[in-house]
Design a protein around this motif. Structure first.
Motif, mmCIF file in Angstrom:
data_model
loop_
_atom_site.group_PDB
_atom_site.id
_atom_site.type_symbol
_atom_site.label_atom_id
_atom_site.label_comp_id
_atom_site.label_asym_id
_atom_site.label_seq_id
_atom_site.Cartn_x
_atom_site.Cartn_y
_atom_site.Cartn_z
ATOM 1 N N THR A 1 0.837 -1.202 0.000
ATOM 2 C CA THR A 1 0.000 0.000 0.000
ATOM 3 C C THR A 1 0.872 1.253 0.000
ATOM 4 N N TRP A 2 1.963 1.211 0.758
ATOM 5 C CA TRP A 2 2.929 2.327 0.775
ATOM 6 C C TRP A 2 3.500 2.551 -0.624
ATOM 7 N N HIS B 1 1.995 1.820 -3.381
ATOM 8 C CA HIS B 1 0.906 2.385 -4.182
ATOM 9 C C HIS B 1 0.800 3.890 -3.963
ATOM 10 N N TRP B 2 0.956 4.323 -2.727
ATOM 11 C CA TRP B 2 0.956 5.756 -2.442
ATOM 12 C C TRP B 2 2.090 6.449 -3.194
ATOM 13 N N LYS C 1 1.113 6.857 -6.818
ATOM 14 C CA LYS C 1 0.148 7.934 -7.022
ATOM 15 C C LYS C 1 0.782 9.310 -6.851
ATOM 16 N N GLU C 2 1.811 9.386 -5.986
ATOM 17 C CA GLU C 2 2.517 10.653 -5.768
ATOM 18 C C GLU C 2 3.628 10.884 -6.781
ATOM 19 N N LYS D 1 9.843 5.745 -3.411
ATOM 20 C CA LYS D 1 8.880 5.105 -2.514
ATOM 21 C C LYS D 1 8.252 3.881 -3.175
ATOM 22 N N GLU E 1 -1.909 -2.399 -9.824
ATOM 23 C CA GLU E 1 -3.120 -2.554 -9.013
ATOM 24 C C GLU E 1 -3.601 -4.010 -8.998
#
Length: 292
Positions: A174-175, A177-178, A181-182, A187, A269
């Motif tokens: 999930t980290w 994925h963040w 998106k950023e 990361k 995803e």
């Protein structure tokens, strides 16, 4: 028919004719036929299984390479992306029912069949007919301690540690994925690398758990219904973790090549969905197989 250009949101990309479905069929045919021959002690069976597996790997590499190239060439639109998402949704749904069938079998054995065999319920008469000395206690190796006496696998120790490892891996993906998106490449890569490392640790710990179960607990596939359900559920889950880790490795390589953007990253995803599904299944295993 080919449609190389990128069209509007309602148009659908039609790829060129592909040999990969035929290659997939041949690989599966070789593996199934080889397995049947191996079971019947025919020497060529093992080689057929190996040939089918190699052909399957070639198919995966070739077919996914085509899909990746088409995506990078901007041939997919929102409608194609929606089809991919629906396909992954139904694939995971089929996996849910796959595991539900084994959880259902475990429930039936423990809460229905075992009490009947022990003399409870309207079918309790079977207790007198089949085996009067049988006691309905879980875990059970069946009448007469089939396969010898064994110790059940406890919930604490490696199983509890593996639960923490998988839950942590869900957080790291999930980290990542963040980060995607950023538009934070570091990361994204670090999160994927951490998730892969945790997946490998999980598989290694499970392999040690099996070694311990066979060598010190005498818990084997021959240990009656407890042994068979234990290895069936945990073994298939371990296989799914292994496949998920391989998929994450592919996604990591693609991430390092900057294949993904905040608005175009369905492949990431899809694998993340699969990994979270694996996490949830393990929580069910920990509760119903190890704990209760």
């Amino acid at each position: 028919m080919s449609s190389a250009a990128h069209h509007g949101p309602t148009d659908y990309y039609i790829p060129d004719s592909s040999p990969w479905p035929i290659v997939a069929m041949l690989s599966i045919f070789l593996m199934l036929s080889g397995t049947a021959l191996t079971i019947n002690a025919v020497g060529a069976g093992v080689w057929m299984v190996l040939a089918g597996f190699v052909l399957l790997m070639v198919m995966f590499y070739g077919w996914f390479s085509v899909v990746i190239k088409e995506n990078l060439a901007d041939r997919y639109n929102e409608q194609v992306d929606s089809s991919f998402r629906q396909g992954m949704f139904w694939f995971i749904a089929s996996e849910v029912f796959f595991f539900l069938s084994f959880f259902g079998a475990l429930y039936y054995i423990r809460d229905i069949a075992l009490p009947w065999l022990g003399g409870e319920g309207y079918l309790g008469v079977t207790h007198e007919i089949l085996y009067k000395q049988f006691e309905a206690m879980w875990p059970s190796a069946g009448p007469g301690q089939l396969g010898g006496e064994f110790k059940p696998m406890g919930a604490w120790g490696i199983p509890a540690l593996n639960t923490l490892i998988l839950l942590t891996s869900g957080a790291t993906v999930t980290w990542a994925h963040w980060g995607l998106k950023e538009h934070n490449q570091k990361k994204l890569v670090r999160g994927l690398a951490a998730t892969i490392a945790l997946g490998l640790i999980f598989v290694g710990m499970q392999a040690y758990e099996y070694y311990h179960a066979y060598g010190e607990l005498n818990l084997t596939l021959k240990s009656g219904v407890y042994g068979s359900t234990f290895y069936m559920l945990t073994g298939f889950h371990g296989f799914h973790v292994t496949m998920g880790t391989v998929m994450l490795m592919v996604i990591l390589v693609r991430a390092m090549k900057s294949h993904f953007s905040p608005h175009n990253h369905f492949a990431f995803e899809a694998v993340a969905w699969y990994w979270h599904f694996v996490d949830v299944v393990w929580l069910g295993l920990f509760v119903f197989v190890y704990w209760l």
